[in-house]
Design an enzyme around this catalytic site. Structure first.
Site, PDB file in Angstrom:
ATOM      1  N   ASP A   1      53.029  51.041  57.643  1.00 55.02           N
ATOM      2  CA  ASP A   1      54.295  51.757  57.504  1.00 55.02           C
ATOM      3  C   ASP A   1      54.834  52.188  58.875  1.00 55.02           C
ATOM      4  O   ASP A   1      54.065  52.664  59.724  1.00 55.02           O
ATOM      5  CB  ASP A   1      54.036  52.997  56.638  1.00 55.02           C
ATOM      6  CG  ASP A   1      55.304  53.706  56.202  1.00 55.02           C
ATOM      7  OD1 ASP A   1      56.087  53.088  55.480  1.00 55.02           O
ATOM      8  OD2 ASP A   1      55.491  54.881  56.583  1.00 55.02           O
TER       9      ASP A   1
ATOM     10  N   GLU B   1      35.853  42.829  63.067  1.00 59.16           N
ATOM     11  CA  GLU B   1      34.431  43.089  62.767  1.00 59.16           C
ATOM     12  C   GLU B   1      34.103  42.658  61.335  1.00 59.16           C
ATOM     13  O   GLU B   1      32.945  42.623  60.939  1.00 59.16           O
ATOM     14  CB  GLU B   1      34.135  44.593  62.861  1.00 59.16           C
ATOM     15  CG  GLU B   1      34.189  45.163  64.255  1.00 59.16           C
ATOM     16  CD  GLU B   1      34.230  46.698  64.211  1.00 59.16           C
ATOM     17  OE1 GLU B   1      33.862  47.296  63.173  1.00 59.16           O
ATOM     18  OE2 GLU B   1      34.654  47.278  65.220  1.00 59.16           O
TER      19      GLU B   1
HETATM   20  C1  NOJ Z   1      58.933  53.187  55.145  1.00 56.54           C
HETATM   21  C2  NOJ Z   1      58.612  53.182  53.690  1.00 56.54           C
HETATM   22  O1  NOJ Z   1      58.789  51.885  53.183  1.00 56.54           O
HETATM   23  C3  NOJ Z   1      59.520  54.191  53.055  1.00 56.54           C
HETATM   24  O2  NOJ Z   1      59.482  54.126  51.661  1.00 56.54           O
HETATM   25  C4  NOJ Z   1      59.152  55.555  53.576  1.00 56.54           C
HETATM   26  O3  NOJ Z   1      60.082  56.496  53.084  1.00 56.54           O
HETATM   27  C5  NOJ Z   1      59.180  55.602  55.100  1.00 56.54           C
HETATM   28  N1  NOJ Z   1      58.567  54.455  55.700  1.00 56.54           N
HETATM   29  C6  NOJ Z   1      58.459  56.824  55.604  1.00 56.54           C
HETATM   30  O4  NOJ Z   1      57.081  56.676  55.393  1.00 56.54           O
END
Ligand code: NOJ
Length: 564
Positions: free
Chosen positions: A222, A276
């Site tokens: 993310d 690993e």
């Molecule tokens: C991207 C994620 O896909 C989204 O749903 C989220 O709100 C933001 N990152 C923050 O984590």
């Protein structure tokens, strides 16, 4: 059957040695909305396990699970309070192990979401930070700063949160007086971690190992472009948006919080951790960067394995824009020997079949509500089916968002009272938000909640479903000739039998984006999509799969075929 032209762009040569992810079709499950086993109105892990036979029938190679970790759910689980446990609303670690085993038994890989840019404000680290003095080691895991102004009453800089409003929130000292500010690029409940702190780095190496030891095949990372902030946290006079990169407008200065060079060091470190382990473990970057060249920096051989190609998603229904993205992506994939990825929708976007039904199908609205232009459903669906035949033929890896295979539209009339996305609240409704693409899946048209749960008398799904979902339910499509589900199934089966994921790519002699014709050859298959406004006469050839009937060899606008 058609001549090859412009062979400048071609995928990496096929190889039986290639790792599984190089040409995988990955299905994204948003656990809140996929399937509800216990009937409480919220999806759960046992629900996902119960639908693995459906995914096997569809023919995908892997699952990506959006976060199911302990979380107060202020951002749909992207606000994680414990990275090593399952939230009770989704089940238990034992349920996760069962899911993993069931996927494996069905021949599917499983990747999980990793959310390293921030934690929930309910994470034990943040709670400790709040209870600790300024300058303490507990505070140093986050980005706390003194405010500006005589009494520190102004935020430390002018950054805005991606969800709207200031990216800083002020905390109170123990005696109740106002204290320092902390940075949150997203919601107030998502404080950013300080990735210059070795303790943060050690923690995430350990989190990776926790899930790798359990047997996951990889991670979707993310905000992979966000963890490092420019030295001194300089002001920046712009608003960053999801998916669009830090510098959408070429006149913008580069963002001081996205796509900083320092993030790559983190991925080199993680690459070493993954290596690993046996079995081609992988990472896919969610990185919003301005162009394909920047994107490929995340997948250098000692970094991640894949990165989402959001440029493809953002091309809209336009042969010229889509063609430009495909050309650039294929060229870079070839140059760097790394596979491309293709994606049309995810849990952050208006579903593509609704975007394509707007009067300008290249626009990218941040949610749709009843006051906005309503998409033309039939037109959007027709284009969505055709776009699937483009996406699923392209070499590399394809990502399908749950419901894509049913042609599911966005819920475009959700009332404000039921919305949950923080971006809706933080922009005071100016952005409608992402709830419309997160509406629980319709499995059975004849059951309450369209079979989201098959419990005897289930609670209402956590977001209301539109009535149209009855027509899109899996019960109305699986085994039904001509349905979108069967189109996806057929395309995935051909993709496999023709080895399209690893085949050579070239635009075909029919390719004429200015006239709305997108056409390319992959292996022995020619793909033709009519994104223009007039009928197109197809050349001789066997039609392997078509998004719509092609009477007398005529490819109507808003349709696509694979020919041999
Ligand atoms: C991207 C994620 O896909 C989204 O749903 C989220 O709100 C933001 N990152 C923050 O984590």
């Amino acid at each position: 059957m058609t001549d090859l032209v412009n062979v400048s762009a071609s995928a990496a040569p096929p190889s039986s040695e290639s790792p599984w992810w190089a040409d995988a079709v990955v299905y994204q499950v948003y656990p809140r909305s996929f399937a509800d086993a216990d009937g409480d109105g919220m999806g759960d892990l046992r629900g996902v396990t119960s639908r693995i036979p459906y995914l096997a029938e569809l023919g995908v190679n892997a699952l990506w699970l959006s976060p199911f970790y302990v979380s107060p759910q202020h951002d749909g689980g992207y606000d994680v309070a414990d990275f090593r446990d399952v939230d009770p609303m989704f089940g238990t670690l034992a349920d996760f192990d069962e899911l993993l085993a069931a996927a494996k038994a069905a021949g599917m890989k499983t990747i999980v979401d990793l959310v390293p840019n921030h934690t929930s404000n309910e994470h034990v680290w943040f709670q400790e930070a709040l209870a600790s003095p300024e300058g303490s080691a507990a505070r140093a895991r986050y980005i706390f700063r003194d405010g500006k102004g005589d009494d520190g009453e102004l935020p430390p800089n002018n950054w805005n949160s991606v969800f709207g409003g200031a990216a800083w929130t002020r905390v109170q000292r123990e005696d109740g007086t106002p204290g320092q500010w902390y940075l949150h690029l997203f919601d107030t409940t998502q404080p950013d971690l300080d990735w210059t702190n070795p303790e943060v780095r050690a923690e995430f190496r350990d989190v990776l190992r926790f899930w790798l030891d359990r047997g996951v095949d990889g991670f979707r990372v993310d905000v992979a472009h966000g963890m490092i902030k420019a030295e001194g946290l300089p002001d920046w006079n712009f608003q960053a948006h999801m998916l669009e990169g830090g510098t959408v407008d070429p006149n913008h200065e580069d963002s001081p919080f996205f796509d900083q060079d320092g993030v790559h060091e983190i991925y080199r470190d993680w690459n070493a951790v993954l290596s690993e382990y046996d079995g081609d473990r992988m990472m896919v970057a969610e990185a919003w960067v301005p162009d394909v060249e920047r994107l490929f920096r995340y997948i250098r051989p000692d970094e991640m394995q894949q990165a989402f190609n959001f440029g493809f998603l953002l091309s809209g229904w336009s042969a010229e824009r889509m063609s430009a993205n495909i050309e650039e992506t294929e060229r870079n994939a070839r140059r760097l020997g790394r596979p491309a990825t293709w994606v049309l929708s995810n849990h952050d976007t208006v579903r593509h079949s609704s975007r394509y039904g707007l009067s300008d199908p290249t626009t990218y609205p941040r949610g749709i509500s009843a006051e906005d232009e309503q998409p033309n459903e039939a037109l959007g669906l027709a284009r969505g089916r055709a776009a699937a035949l483009i996406e699923l033929a392209l070499p590399g890896s394809a990502y399908i968002y749950e419901g894509d295979e049913l042609g599911l539209p966005e819920h475009t009339t959700l009332p404000a009272e039921v919305r949950q996305d923080p971006s809706f609240f933080r922009t005071k409704g100016a952005e409608r938000g992402r709830d419309g693409c997160r509406v629980p899946m319709p499995w059975d048209a004849s059951r309450p909640g369209y079979g989201f749960s098959d419990a005897e008398s289930p609670a209402d799904p956590w977001l209301p479903q539109p009535e149209s979902f009855a027509r899109y339910a899996a019960s109305e499509q699986v085994g039904v000739h001509g349905s979108t589900f069967e189109l996806y199934r057929q395309a995935l089966s051909l993709r496999k039998s023709e080895s399209l994921g690893q085949a050579d790519f070239a635009f075909s002699s029919l390719h004429d984006p200015a006239a709305g014709i997108l056409s390319f050859v992959v292996g022995s298959v020619t793909v033709v999509a009519n994104m223009g406004e007039t009928d197109f006469a197809l050349p001789e050839g066997e039609i392997l799969v078509a998004s719509h009937e092609c009477p007398a060899g005529i490819l109507a606008p808003n349709s696509a075929v694979w020919l041999k």
